[in-house]
Design a protein around this motif. Sequence first.
Motif, PDB file in Angstrom:
ATOM      1  N   ARG A 283      40.788  32.737  36.096  1.00 62.71           N
ATOM      2  CA  ARG A 283      40.736  34.153  35.356  1.00 62.71           C
ATOM      3  C   ARG A 283      40.195  34.630  35.975  1.00 62.71           C
ATOM      4  O   ARG A 283      39.028  34.558  37.672  1.00 62.71           O
ATOM      5  CB  ARG A 283      39.543  34.024  34.070  1.00 62.71           C
ATOM      6  CG  ARG A 283      39.917  33.699  33.152  1.00 62.71           C
ATOM      7  CD  ARG A 283      38.561  33.172  32.222  1.00 62.71           C
ATOM      8  NE  ARG A 283      38.079  33.972  31.974  1.00 62.71           N
ATOM      9  CZ  ARG A 283      37.851  35.285  30.571  1.00 62.71           C
ATOM     10  NH1 ARG A 283      38.676  35.239  30.330  1.00 62.71           N
ATOM     11  NH2 ARG A 283      36.778  35.918  31.250  1.00 62.71           N
ATOM     12  N   VAL A 284      40.830  35.893  36.578  1.00 65.23           N
ATOM     13  CA  VAL A 284      40.390  36.930  37.771  1.00 65.23           C
ATOM     14  C   VAL A 284      40.125  38.373  36.815  1.00 65.23           C
ATOM     15  O   VAL A 284      41.073  38.674  36.411  1.00 65.23           O
ATOM     16  CB  VAL A 284      41.511  37.572  38.592  1.00 65.23           C
ATOM     17  CG1 VAL A 284      41.675  38.741  39.333  1.00 65.23           C
ATOM     18  CG2 VAL A 284      42.174  36.446  39.565  1.00 65.23           C
ATOM     19  N   VAL A 285      38.881  38.636  36.973  1.00 66.19           N
ATOM     20  CA  VAL A 285      38.876  39.575  36.584  1.00 66.19           C
ATOM     21  C   VAL A 285      38.260  41.119  37.297  1.00 66.19           C
ATOM     22  O   VAL A 285      37.858  40.872  38.141  1.00 66.19           O
ATOM     23  CB  VAL A 285      36.899  39.785  35.995  1.00 66.19           C
ATOM     24  CG1 VAL A 285      36.994  40.673  35.057  1.00 66.19           C
ATOM     25  CG2 VAL A 285      36.767  38.428  34.620  1.00 66.19           C
ATOM     26  N   PHE A 286      38.827  42.364  36.759  1.00 64.15           N
ATOM     27  CA  PHE A 286      38.917  43.668  37.918  1.00 64.15           C
ATOM     28  C   PHE A 286      37.956  43.991  37.061  1.00 64.15           C
ATOM     29  O   PHE A 286      38.223  44.761  35.544  1.00 64.15           O
ATOM     30  CB  PHE A 286      40.144  44.544  38.307  1.00 64.15           C
ATOM     31  CG  PHE A 286      41.578  43.143  39.137  1.00 64.15           C
ATOM     32  CD1 PHE A 286      40.950  43.354  40.005  1.00 64.15           C
ATOM     33  CD2 PHE A 286      42.238  42.431  38.497  1.00 64.15           C
ATOM     34  CE1 PHE A 286      42.513  42.838  41.213  1.00 64.15           C
ATOM     35  CE2 PHE A 286      43.819  41.688  38.563  1.00 64.15           C
ATOM     36  CZ  PHE A 286      43.355  41.820  40.661  1.00 64.15           C
ATOM     37  N   GLU A 287      37.332  44.773  37.342  1.00 66.08           N
ATOM     38  CA  GLU A 287      36.090  45.553  36.974  1.00 66.08           C
ATOM     39  C   GLU A 287      35.625  47.085  37.865  1.00 66.08           C
ATOM     40  O   GLU A 287      35.824  46.504  39.274  1.00 66.08           O
ATOM     41  CB  GLU A 287      34.564  44.643  36.211  1.00 66.08           C
ATOM     42  CG  GLU A 287      34.125  44.250  37.763  1.00 66.08           C
ATOM     43  CD  GLU A 287      32.919  43.418  36.843  1.00 66.08           C
ATOM     44  OE1 GLU A 287      31.553  43.700  37.643  1.00 66.08           O
ATOM     45  OE2 GLU A 287      33.185  43.065  35.872  1.00 66.08           O
ATOM     46  N   PRO A 288      35.045  48.259  37.101  1.00 66.24           N
ATOM     47  CA  PRO A 288      35.306  49.045  37.937  1.00 66.24           C
ATOM     48  C   PRO A 288      33.865  49.214  38.439  1.00 66.24           C
ATOM     49  O   PRO A 288      33.038  48.914  38.009  1.00 66.24           O
ATOM     50  CB  PRO A 288      35.581  50.641  36.500  1.00 66.24           C
ATOM     51  CG  PRO A 288      35.006  49.632  35.388  1.00 66.24           C
ATOM     52  CD  PRO A 288      35.586  48.052  35.316  1.00 66.24           C
ATOM     53  N   GLY A 293      33.805  44.590  45.902  1.00 62.88           N
ATOM     54  CA  GLY A 293      33.551  43.823  46.673  1.00 62.88           C
ATOM     55  C   GLY A 293      34.381  42.361  45.582  1.00 62.88           C
ATOM     56  O   GLY A 293      35.001  42.840  44.483  1.00 62.88           O
ATOM     57  N   CYS A 294      34.158  40.920  46.067  1.00 60.45           N
ATOM     58  CA  CYS A 294      34.184  39.916  45.314  1.00 60.45           C
ATOM     59  C   CYS A 294      33.137  38.839  45.376  1.00 60.45           C
ATOM     60  O   CYS A 294      32.678  38.551  45.849  1.00 60.45           O
ATOM     61  CB  CYS A 294      35.503  38.953  46.043  1.00 60.45           C
ATOM     62  SG  CYS A 294      36.283  37.889  45.352  1.00 60.45           S
ATOM     63  N   SER A 295      33.306  37.938  43.644  1.00 61.08           N
ATOM     64  CA  SER A 295      32.174  37.507  43.863  1.00 61.08           C
ATOM     65  C   SER A 295      32.986  35.541  43.310  1.00 61.08           C
ATOM     66  O   SER A 295      34.250  36.155  42.271  1.00 61.08           O
ATOM     67  CB  SER A 295      31.088  37.558  42.990  1.00 61.08           C
ATOM     68  OG  SER A 295      31.818  38.038  41.706  1.00 61.08           O
ATOM     69  N   THR A 296      32.667  34.703  42.802  1.00 55.00           N
ATOM     70  CA  THR A 296      32.840  33.485  42.252  1.00 55.00           C
ATOM     71  C   THR A 296      32.105  32.811  40.934  1.00 55.00           C
ATOM     72  O   THR A 296      31.123  33.457  42.340  1.00 55.00           O
ATOM     73  CB  THR A 296      33.829  32.983  43.517  1.00 55.00           C
ATOM     74  OG1 THR A 296      33.289  32.155  44.348  1.00 55.00           O
ATOM     75  CG2 THR A 296      35.441  33.536  43.794  1.00 55.00           C
ATOM     76  N   GLU A 297      32.623  32.113  40.225  1.00 58.73           N
ATOM     77  CA  GLU A 297      31.792  30.613  39.469  1.00 58.73           C
ATOM     78  C   GLU A 297      32.882  31.053  38.969  1.00 58.73           C
ATOM     79  O   GLU A 297      33.471  31.296  38.143  1.00 58.73           O
ATOM     80  CB  GLU A 297      31.022  32.118  38.596  1.00 58.73           C
ATOM     81  CG  GLU A 297      29.786  31.187  38.237  1.00 58.73           C
ATOM     82  CD  GLU A 297      28.836  31.935  36.833  1.00 58.73           C
ATOM     83  OE1 GLU A 297      28.112  31.489  36.477  1.00 58.73           O
ATOM     84  OE2 GLU A 297      28.857  33.495  37.754  1.00 58.73           O
TER      85      GLU A 297
END
Length: 353
Positions: A283-288, A293-297
Amino acid sequence: MSEEANTSGWDAIDQELSRIYGDQEPKHYGTILPYSLGGQDPLDGLSAYKSDTPVPHWHFVTYGFSELYEKESENAEYSGYGFELTFRLARSEEEEEPPAWALNLLQNMGRYVFNSGNVFRSGDYLDANGPICLGADTLLTALAFTLDPELPAIDTPNGRMEFIQMVGITGDELEAMQTWNTLGVLKAGLGQFPGYVTDLSRDSLLQIPSVAEAIEKGMEQEGSNTGILYVDQLAWEPGKKGWFSKNPDMVKLGAKQAGVIGKLLRGRILKGKSLILVGQEIRVVFEPGENAGCSTEDHEVTITLNEAAAAELSQSLVPQESAFELFSLPGLKFQIVKTHIKDQEGNVVETIG
């Protein structure tokens, strides 16, 4: 069905249809072998009524998404899945039998719901990835769902249910629904599309300047209602951060949906809303946010976009094979790969990108 069988759910549907069609005997197509016993057709029956309002058409109604007989589900509020599908298809004057492809299409919708558990609600859409009538020379390659204009929701002995009308739409109409909302696009085209009767020969509503202008205005003012998009081609590759070489993290997208995602980002991020892309494994979540930046979990990637990053990314996402990095979001790369559209036999019929 025997006289002793409880058909209260079925009877409730028939009663509502008799309110519109009186004593008209519909063309009815039943299922010989139930789906639960290995039959091919999940719906117990399909009826087709002749209607002349607002234009001559077949009015199809399904029997099987709701509970037609005894109450079996634990949800007392709704009957089965809580709906039956309807479909209005343009009819010529000499036509005495409804086309078989429409019956097959409705049974295919039954297979989709029964196998996936996903239900249809007013405002939904579905990409058919090809003509809704296989082999037909038509621009209608997707489906939208809205409330049937003549059949309000009813309370049956097995719970409440709605009549959801399935509507054939073009590819650019689907894109407009994704980047704005389904019901807004349908309403904007209602004057050209009376009763939402599906006509395989019609052109796109977006070819009509007044309709296209109304849709564009709605997109700009309201943004997009699509918060979650299921993406067939979606992958994530972590970058390498060694001493002697550094490769950025990478998001892979299919060309078919790249352009739509770009428009969705404008209609979501710039309106302060998130967008979630759901693939088979990630799942790739784009948020305002103020800082890009980018983070993964686990199996989820969160990409924060400020206005500059959202604008840059949306402009770069086009349906063409490419790879690029963003000036406003360093350390992250996007790759757009070709999309191969296949027919039911698995043959490639179209390549995008």
